[in-house]
Write a protein that holds these residues in place. Structure first.
Motif, PDB file in Angstrom:
ATOM      1  N   ASN A 254      22.417 -20.291 -11.259  1.00 42.36           N
ATOM      2  CA  ASN A 254      21.336 -20.987 -10.552  1.00 42.36           C
ATOM      3  C   ASN A 254      20.841 -20.180  -9.365  1.00 42.36           C
ATOM      4  OD1 ASN A 254      21.385 -23.194 -12.276  1.00 42.36           O
ATOM      5  ND2 ASN A 254      22.910 -24.298 -11.045  1.00 42.36           N
ATOM      6  N   LEU A 255      21.788 -19.575  -8.651  1.00 44.00           N
ATOM      7  CA  LEU A 255      21.406 -18.758  -7.492  1.00 44.00           C
ATOM      8  C   LEU A 255      20.574 -17.562  -7.919  1.00 44.00           C
ATOM      9  CD1 LEU A 255      21.727 -18.084  -4.463  1.00 44.00           C
ATOM     10  CD2 LEU A 255      23.799 -16.842  -5.059  1.00 44.00           C
ATOM     11  N   VAL A 256      21.071 -16.863  -8.934  1.00 44.91           N
ATOM     12  CA  VAL A 256      20.368 -15.651  -9.395  1.00 44.91           C
ATOM     13  C   VAL A 256      19.000 -15.992  -9.959  1.00 44.91           C
ATOM     14  CG1 VAL A 256      20.436 -13.837 -11.147  1.00 44.91           C
ATOM     15  CG2 VAL A 256      22.466 -14.308  -9.778  1.00 44.91           C
ATOM     16  N   ASN A 257      18.925 -17.106 -10.696  1.00 39.25           N
ATOM     17  CA  ASN A 257      17.659 -17.452 -11.350  1.00 39.25           C
ATOM     18  C   ASN A 257      16.641 -18.062 -10.395  1.00 39.25           C
ATOM     19  OD1 ASN A 257      18.644 -16.537 -13.784  1.00 39.25           O
ATOM     20  ND2 ASN A 257      19.251 -18.551 -14.515  1.00 39.25           N
TER      21      ASN A 257
ATOM     22  N   ILE B 198      14.239 -10.298  -6.210  1.00 37.07           N
ATOM     23  CA  ILE B 198      14.564  -9.700  -7.508  1.00 37.07           C
ATOM     24  C   ILE B 198      15.986  -9.150  -7.430  1.00 37.07           C
ATOM     25  CG2 ILE B 198      13.997  -7.864  -9.148  1.00 37.07           C
ATOM     26  CD1 ILE B 198      11.112  -8.005  -8.119  1.00 37.07           C
ATOM     27  N   ILE B 199      16.796  -9.420  -8.468  1.00 31.76           N
ATOM     28  CA  ILE B 199      18.140  -8.843  -8.548  1.00 31.76           C
ATOM     29  C   ILE B 199      18.193  -7.967  -9.798  1.00 31.76           C
ATOM     30  CG2 ILE B 199      20.596  -9.320  -8.789  1.00 31.76           C
ATOM     31  CD1 ILE B 199      20.112 -11.964  -7.346  1.00 31.76           C
ATOM     32  N   ILE B 200      18.544  -6.705  -9.594  1.00 34.27           N
ATOM     33  CA  ILE B 200      18.584  -5.738 -10.699  1.00 34.27           C
ATOM     34  C   ILE B 200      19.937  -5.034 -10.692  1.00 34.27           C
ATOM     35  CG2 ILE B 200      17.594  -3.617 -11.655  1.00 34.27           C
ATOM     36  CD1 ILE B 200      14.927  -4.396 -10.484  1.00 34.27           C
ATOM     37  N   GLU B 201      20.522  -4.888 -11.877  1.00 33.26           N
ATOM     38  CA  GLU B 201      21.727  -4.067 -12.043  1.00 33.26           C
ATOM     39  C   GLU B 201      21.352  -2.867 -12.894  1.00 33.26           C
ATOM     40  OE1 GLU B 201      26.122  -5.313 -13.288  1.00 33.26           O
ATOM     41  OE2 GLU B 201      24.850  -4.913 -15.041  1.00 33.26           O
ATOM     42  N   THR B 202      21.731  -1.663 -12.436  1.00 32.12           N
ATOM     43  CA  THR B 202      21.408  -0.448 -13.192  1.00 32.12           C
ATOM     44  C   THR B 202      22.642   0.439 -13.283  1.00 32.12           C
ATOM     45  OG1 THR B 202      20.804   1.020 -11.354  1.00 32.12           O
ATOM     46  CG2 THR B 202      19.120  -0.520 -12.105  1.00 32.12           C
TER      47      THR B 202
ATOM     48  N   LEU C  60      23.955   4.599 -13.202  1.00 31.59           N
ATOM     49  CA  LEU C  60      23.661   5.646 -12.217  1.00 31.59           C
ATOM     50  C   LEU C  60      22.384   6.412 -12.545  1.00 31.59           C
ATOM     51  CD1 LEU C  60      27.233   7.104 -11.502  1.00 31.59           C
ATOM     52  CD2 LEU C  60      25.992   5.266 -10.343  1.00 31.59           C
ATOM     53  N   GLU C  61      21.919   6.312 -13.791  1.00 33.57           N
ATOM     54  CA  GLU C  61      20.666   6.976 -14.173  1.00 33.57           C
ATOM     55  C   GLU C  61      19.448   6.092 -13.925  1.00 33.57           C
ATOM     56  OE1 GLU C  61      23.449   7.187 -16.293  1.00 33.57           O
ATOM     57  OE2 GLU C  61      23.796   9.113 -15.274  1.00 33.57           O
ATOM     58  N   GLY C  62      19.679   4.882 -13.497  1.00 36.98           N
ATOM     59  CA  GLY C  62      18.567   3.981 -13.214  1.00 36.98           C
ATOM     60  C   GLY C  62      18.204   3.063 -14.364  1.00 36.98           C
ATOM     61  N   ASN C  63      18.941   3.120 -15.480  1.00 34.64           N
ATOM     62  CA  ASN C  63      18.660   2.231 -16.621  1.00 34.64           C
ATOM     63  C   ASN C  63      19.145   0.815 -16.294  1.00 34.64           C
ATOM     64  OD1 ASN C  63      17.688   4.383 -18.341  1.00 34.64           O
ATOM     65  ND2 ASN C  63      19.833   5.046 -18.476  1.00 34.64           N
ATOM     66  N   ARG C  64      18.273  -0.138 -16.511  1.00 31.72           N
ATOM     67  CA  ARG C  64      18.581  -1.513 -16.138  1.00 31.72           C
ATOM     68  C   ARG C  64      19.498  -2.189 -17.156  1.00 31.72           C
ATOM     69  NH1 ARG C  64      12.395  -3.199 -14.324  1.00 31.72           N
ATOM     70  NH2 ARG C  64      12.379  -1.971 -12.388  1.00 31.72           N
ATOM     71  N   THR C  65      20.526  -2.854 -16.634  1.00 39.05           N
ATOM     72  CA  THR C  65      21.432  -3.615 -17.493  1.00 39.05           C
ATOM     73  C   THR C  65      21.327  -5.110 -17.238  1.00 39.05           C
ATOM     74  OG1 THR C  65      23.196  -3.210 -15.873  1.00 39.05           O
ATOM     75  CG2 THR C  65      23.076  -1.709 -17.752  1.00 39.05           C
ATOM     76  N   PHE C  66      20.645  -5.479 -16.160  1.00 40.21           N
ATOM     77  CA  PHE C  66      20.419  -6.898 -15.868  1.00 40.21           C
ATOM     78  C   PHE C  66      19.245  -7.023 -14.896  1.00 40.21           C
ATOM     79  CE2 PHE C  66      20.829 -10.470 -12.928  1.00 40.21           C
ATOM     80  CZ  PHE C  66      20.853 -11.532 -13.819  1.00 40.21           C
ATOM     81  N   VAL C  67      18.382  -8.032 -15.147  1.00 39.10           N
ATOM     82  CA  VAL C  67      17.333  -8.405 -14.182  1.00 39.10           C
ATOM     83  C   VAL C  67      17.238  -9.931 -14.182  1.00 39.10           C
ATOM     84  CG1 VAL C  67      15.940  -6.296 -14.361  1.00 39.10           C
ATOM     85  CG2 VAL C  67      15.513  -8.189 -15.934  1.00 39.10           C
ATOM     86  N   ASN C  68      16.899 -10.512 -13.047  1.00 39.30           N
ATOM     87  CA  ASN C  68      16.740 -11.970 -12.992  1.00 39.30           C
ATOM     88  C   ASN C  68      15.270 -12.344 -13.216  1.00 39.30           C
ATOM     89  OD1 ASN C  68      15.748 -11.107 -10.515  1.00 39.30           O
ATOM     90  ND2 ASN C  68      16.376 -12.964  -9.459  1.00 39.30           N
ATOM     91  N   PRO C  69      14.994 -13.605 -13.517  1.00 43.24           N
ATOM     92  CA  PRO C  69      13.630 -14.023 -13.876  1.00 43.24           C
ATOM     93  C   PRO C  69      12.590 -13.795 -12.782  1.00 43.24           C
ATOM     94  CG  PRO C  69      15.227 -15.728 -14.479  1.00 43.24           C
ATOM     95  CD  PRO C  69      15.958 -14.730 -13.652  1.00 43.24           C
ATOM     96  N   GLN C  70      13.006 -13.645 -11.527  1.00 46.51           N
ATOM     97  CA  GLN C  70      12.045 -13.503 -10.434  1.00 46.51           C
ATOM     98  C   GLN C  70      11.187 -12.257 -10.579  1.00 46.51           C
ATOM     99  OE1 GLN C  70      11.798 -15.976  -8.446  1.00 46.51           O
ATOM    100  NE2 GLN C  70      10.199 -15.167  -7.129  1.00 46.51           N
TER     101      GLN C  70
ATOM    102  N   LEU D 196      10.796 -10.561 -18.799  1.00 47.91           N
ATOM    103  CA  LEU D 196      12.193 -10.122 -18.715  1.00 47.91           C
ATOM    104  C   LEU D 196      12.506  -9.027 -19.727  1.00 47.91           C
ATOM    105  CD1 LEU D 196      14.238 -13.402 -18.141  1.00 47.91           C
ATOM    106  CD2 LEU D 196      14.124 -11.421 -16.644  1.00 47.91           C
ATOM    107  N   GLU D 197      12.028  -9.204 -20.966  1.00 42.92           N
ATOM    108  CA  GLU D 197      12.330  -8.218 -22.011  1.00 42.92           C
ATOM    109  C   GLU D 197      11.684  -6.881 -21.697  1.00 42.92           C
ATOM    110  OE1 GLU D 197      11.338  -9.712 -25.832  1.00 42.92           O
ATOM    111  OE2 GLU D 197      12.774 -11.376 -25.749  1.00 42.92           O
ATOM    112  N   GLU D 198      10.445  -6.914 -21.188  1.00 44.48           N
ATOM    113  CA  GLU D 198       9.787  -5.667 -20.796  1.00 44.48           C
ATOM    114  C   GLU D 198      10.537  -5.002 -19.648  1.00 44.48           C
ATOM    115  OE1 GLU D 198       5.140  -5.829 -21.021  1.00 44.48           O
ATOM    116  OE2 GLU D 198       5.867  -7.780 -20.292  1.00 44.48           O
ATOM    117  N   SER D 199      10.962  -5.800 -18.686  1.00 44.45           N
ATOM    118  CA  SER D 199      11.590  -5.262 -17.472  1.00 44.45           C
ATOM    119  C   SER D 199      12.934  -4.623 -17.761  1.00 44.45           C
ATOM    120  CB  SER D 199      11.761  -6.365 -16.436  1.00 44.45           C
ATOM    121  OG  SER D 199      10.507  -6.920 -16.082  1.00 44.45           O
TER     122      SER D 199
END
Length: 541
Positions: free
Chosen positions: A224-227, A232-236, A238-248, A257-260
């Motif tokens: 709930n907090l993340v959503n 914006i919360i992003i997990e990447t 070390l090369e900058g490839n995203r492994t998680f993004v929140n809906p914001q 979300l899928e594009e991001s």
């Protein structure tokens, strides 16, 4: 002679007899073998006479019968022992089966505590020595579950259910009828171990359920907090490839979300900002610290959004990841730019103000000097021609002019301070003379208010000071002490010499300062008004 021949058994026959003795069920076969041996002996060609043979044969037969009787007794004892052990073994199998099945139930992911307890009732009943007279009740917090035929009796065995050393329930086993005493009343020692083990299994199950519930609640709160957080919360990696993004991210950048998630962190970043962000990530990796960096990211519609990213490196099961919490600072940047612009305008206004103060002060000094000069001439050359009323008006003019002159001088000093043009003209002076001059200047007002001014000063202290400014400070403080002390009060002056400075103390028996008034000290135009408030202070204060 027959005895000796009866004891003569071939090695193979002895081995066979020995093996048969291990299994009491074959005692009859042992007897048969012995009888066969007697028959063989009776047919022996070495017999001396028929009578002797008959007598010895009867003796052997009696011995064989006695041996057979003893073997039967051994057989019965062995059968009893085997029966007891077989019964005990069956009981242990029942107990182990019960514990195993309850443990299996507790391992089920989707089973509830209520279902576990219900299914454990019959398993517990069947594991006890007398299941047909056994009844069971399990209490867990407010939940109570029992067998249909449950009956409280005096033959009871129980064990507490613990979760993290806290007793949260218990298991109770009752016998509805009296049975012979054993280890614990009618209950076996193994049944005590079993009920303790079952209670431990249920306790561990309850603890796992609680941990799971807490974990699920934490996950839900985190989700709930993340959503719902505005950032914006992003997990990447070390090369900058995203492994998680929140809906914001969709609300701020316009990308779904899928594009991001498929985009690299640097794909949407302004080219001029990429190196700056990479340097910040490098610092975070080296120092294991949180870094803040501003950059611009491209909206789906093509324009750039100013962002503030707070990044940190975390170790996830040996894999380094970077977590970014990113804020849209568009409004903050607008406010910051507006503040900068307004500060520029304020600086311009301050310059105008300072210039105006200087001009007005200089313009005021000219007529003021004329007034003071004329007042001086009147007192020196025409005092005898003025009556008492005119002299009083003259004194009012003189005092007002002096106060106005002091105010103008203060304004000019403030202006010099603001423009960093205030300079101290230091030279060696006797500080004691300055203090005494200030006391003398205030003697008139002190006498009028019947204030006693006392001092405890040495004769001479030479310091490198700005005489005018130090005298101005001492005079102002001393004047205020006199004005704000009610009539017939006292003012004390003292001095303390230190290695590289001197402390001057001016104390009075006046009304003092409130905490709020102390905050106004040493501020521009920080005047504290006290007259007219029944403090009996000088109206000029």
């Amino acid at each position: 002679m027959i005895d000796s021949k009866l004891n003569t058994v071939s090695p193979s026959e002895y081995k066979r007899l020995k093996s048969l003795l291990r299994d009491p069920k074959d005692i009859e076969e042992i007897v048969s073998i012995m009888e066969q041996k007697v028959i063989e002996l009776s047919k022996s060609k070495n017999s001396k006479t028929e009578d002797l043979k008959s007598i010895e044969f009867k003796k052997a037969e009696l011995k064989l019968q006695e041996a057979a009787k003893k073997l039967k007794e051994v057989k019965e004892k062995l059968e009893n022992k085997i029966g007891v052990r077989t019964y005990a073994l069956r009981e242990r199998i029942k107990e182990l089966t019960c514990l195993y099945r309850i443990s299996q139930l507790a391992e089920k992911v989707d089973i509830s505590i209520q279902d576990l307890l219900k299914e454990s009732l019959d398993l517990i009943r069947s594991a006890w020595q007398f299941p047909n007279i056994t009844c069971v009740r399990i209490q867990f917090k407010d939940l109570k579950i029992k067998t249909d035929d449950f009956l409280i009796s005096k033959w009871k065995q129980e064990a507490p259910i613990r979760r993290s050393n806290e007793i949260i329930g218990k298991i109770e086993v009752y016998y509805k009828k009296k049975k012979p005493n054993s280890y614990e009343g009618p209950f076996l020692k193994e049944e005590r171990s079993l009920i303790n083990a079952i209670a431990e299994v249920i306790g561990r199950f309850a603890e796992r359920k609680k941990i799971k519930q807490n974990l699920e609640e934490s996950v839900e709160k985190y989700r709930n907090l993340v959503n719902n957080v505005s950032d914006i919360i992003i997990e990447t990696d070390l090369e900058g490839n995203r492994t998680f993004v929140n809906p914001q991210i969709s609300k701020i950048t316009g990308y779904g979300l899928e594009e991001s998630i498929l985009k690299n962190k640097f794909d949407l970043m302004h080219p001029d900002d990429r190196e700056k962000v990479k340097r910040a990530i490098g610092i975070a990796l080296i120092n294991k610290s949180v870094v803040n960096v501003e950059y611009r990211t491209r909206h789906k519609d093509g324009y750039y959004i100013p962002m503030l990213a707070r990044g940190m490196v975390i170790d996830t099961k040996g894999t380094l990841k970077i977590i970014f919490i990113i804020s849209d600072i568009t409004e903050i940047k607008k406010a910051r730019d507006l503040i900068i612009e307004e500060n520029k305008k304020l600086e311009e206004l301050n310059k105008i103000k300072r210039s105006l103060i200087i001009r007005v002060s200089h313009e005021l000094k000219t007529p003021l000097n004329s007034i003071l000069g004329a007042s001086h001439i009147l007192m020196n050359y025409h005092k005898d021609n003025m009556n008492k009323e005119i002299l009083e008006y003259h004194e009012i003019i003189r005092k007002g002019s002096l106060r106005l002159k002091t105010l103008i001088d203060d304004l000019l000093d403030i202006s010099r301070l603001d423009n960093d043009k205030f300079e101290l003209k230091k030279k060696k002076e006797n500080l004691i003379d300055l203090i005494k001059d200030s006391v003398f200047e205030n003697k008139l007002i002190a006498d009028r208010r019947k204030i006693t001014v006392e001092s405890n000063l040495p004769e001479r202290i030479i310091l490198e000071i700005d005489k005018i400014r130090i005298e101005q400070v001492i005079t102002n403080i001393l004047t205020n002490a006199i004005k704000y002390t009610p009539p017939r009060g006292s003012v004390y002056l003292s001095l303390a010499e230190n290695d590289d400075y001197v402390e001057i103390f001016i104390k009075d028996t006046g009304i003092g300062l409130t905490n709020q008034e102390k905050l106004q000290l040493f501020t521009k135009f920080g005047k504290i008004e006290r007259y007219g408030k029944k403090f009996d202070v000088d109206i000029e204060g």
